[in-house]
Design a protein around this motif. Sequence first.
Motif, short mmCIF file in Angstrom:
data_model
loop_
_atom_site.label_atom_id
_atom_site.label_comp_id
_atom_site.label_asym_id
_atom_site.label_seq_id
_atom_site.Cartn_x
_atom_site.Cartn_y
_atom_site.Cartn_z
N THR A 1 0.81 -1.16 0.12
CA THR A 1 0.04 0.12 -0.10
C THR A 1 0.83 1.09 -0.10
O THR A 1 1.70 1.25 0.80
N LEU A 2 0.74 1.86 -0.70
CA LEU A 2 1.29 3.32 -0.99
C LEU A 2 0.62 4.55 -0.83
O LEU A 2 -0.55 4.68 -1.48
N TRP A 3 0.86 5.53 -0.19
CA TRP A 3 0.37 6.82 0.09
C TRP A 3 1.30 7.79 -0.72
O TRP A 3 2.51 8.04 -0.31
N SER A 4 0.83 8.33 -1.95
CA SER A 4 1.61 9.06 -2.89
C SER A 4 0.72 10.10 -3.42
O SER A 4 -0.17 10.18 -3.50
N ALA A 5 1.65 11.09 -3.74
CA ALA A 5 1.13 12.30 -4.43
C ALA A 5 1.34 12.36 -5.95
O ALA A 5 1.15 13.39 -6.67
#
Length: 607
Positions: A355-359
């Motif tokens: 899981t990635l939290w990315s802009a």
Amino acid sequence: MTVSRRDFLKGSGALVVTFSSFSASGFATSFITAQGPFDTHPSHIDPKKLDSWIAIAGDGSVTAYTGKVDMGQGMITAQTQLVAEEVCVPLNRVKLIFGDTSICPDQGTTSGSQSTPTNFNTTGLAQAAATAREALVAMAAKRLGEPADQLTVSDGVVTGKSGHVSYAELIGSKKFSLELSPTAKRRTPAEWKVLGKPVPSLDRPALMTARFEFVHNVRVPGMLHGRMVRPPEVGATVASVDENSVKQIPGVVKVVRRENLVGVVAEKQWQAIEAARKLKVRWNPGPGLPQRATFFEGLRKKPSRDALLVDSKDVENQLARAKSGLKASYVYPHQMHASIGSSCAVADVTGDKATLWSATQSPYPTRSVVAKLLNLPLDNVRVIYTRGSGCYGLNGADAVSFDAAVMSQAVGKPVRVQFSRQDEMAWENYGSACVIDQRAGLGADGAIVAWECETWAASRGGRPGYEQPGNVITGVLLGFQPEPITPRAAVEPTSELRNRSNLAPSYVAGCIGGKCGGSGKVRSERVLSHTVEGPFFTGPLRSPLRIQNTFAHECFMDELCVQAKADPVAFRIQHLSDTRLVDVLKAASEKAKWNAGPPHSRAVSGQ
């Protein structure tokens, strides 16, 4: 960590859960296919299904899903208005969720202002909301026993002569189980109650009170901190890494090396920063950079991918017959985005799931590249868009996401990576450097009779897309190559002028095959472009190549005004055929209280 859409909707009170379609082989069937750099790929969210876009909760609130993301351009407000308008509910009853690959449709990359026309004018949110409204009215017609065209809808309630019924009562715990209707009728501007009305930005209160969660603020239980150790020069490769050089630093968890990517992971950010500074890495030197004094001239000599936008075949003849002529060359250096906040991402790779939290502006493409880099099944990777530093182009958001994913996989725990300013400034995808040659001739009446423009643009990499990790620094360090620039000669243009990068000056007619697609009146015209390989990673800088080209066109136009002894505003209007551009120039000159007259005399060297 993964969350199914079913679980998400259960938790939020929404009632819609089906969205997938699979072939007998187990692979998702193709739903949306578009051509070009912003295409979409098949995914587990079926964009043909209404339930992939719109959900009605038990309290009558509406949840809408989109693959387009809000980077600060106001999309969240405009598209929440769109859904509220088409579904006929108050604005505060709509929640827009965007850029989460576990629950949102794939709409490719959010680029510039494309997100608004995509969802307003093509199959997407607008058509889904209109389909939902018509479906709900049809349900109400059956419930009330009245013709659908005699019912009215307001604030999520359908009313007829015999009574009324709310959306919540109509759909209950059901799902729509419908395809998007291409014939669903959109509401007209005359009917609008929410669209076209001034609405304060919906994210403004959180932004102004420091409650807005940027990707830099994401915290995950057990999260560690990573820091990258980049090469000292372009093309340098790792010779050796001395891990003993950081063993005495408290909190260091691991030195990560994979191919030429090097980083450190520590318990705290300051520990990671200290370790990255002290880690001894011996690098094999790279080819270095070209000499600054000869850089621009060198672009002209490189193998190139050429494109001829327009060629009237009479430019040389017209220039020879012109009363006077002018030529000039303009150079434009590489330019960085220089975001105020350096790029950041958080990755949680545990076992075979990530899981990635990315802009990133491209959640689904980023998902594909991460799956490739980590050798994970595509469906086991989830990307959650979380706003970061604004760039309106391509800063380090993708690279830092890939870095965080690789580091997290290496330690088996969540890792947050934030670039240093050196990481960001030295290795982001800059705006392209350009050389632009201009030639023009003036007639006896002072009007432009011919215009020739030839450009060289340095390019390397760009958006990683679905399968090009080498288009940013992380991919190259991991052994992938940038998308190649294959040299090719220009071919004669056969279709209408497509002036996407403002390669053609606004003042040429752009005539191809008898049809003129330009905004100007100069019909003797030639525009040729050369794309060459540059030393730095490049990408769009707000408006791809338009800054560079428009700079050269308008500077040259000012030079022509001096040559013609003409007022710069009037001279421009004289050579424009596009009434909208003319109106803009007139309005701007009026607001500026423009003092009409020829420009001040000065020497024009033509260099």
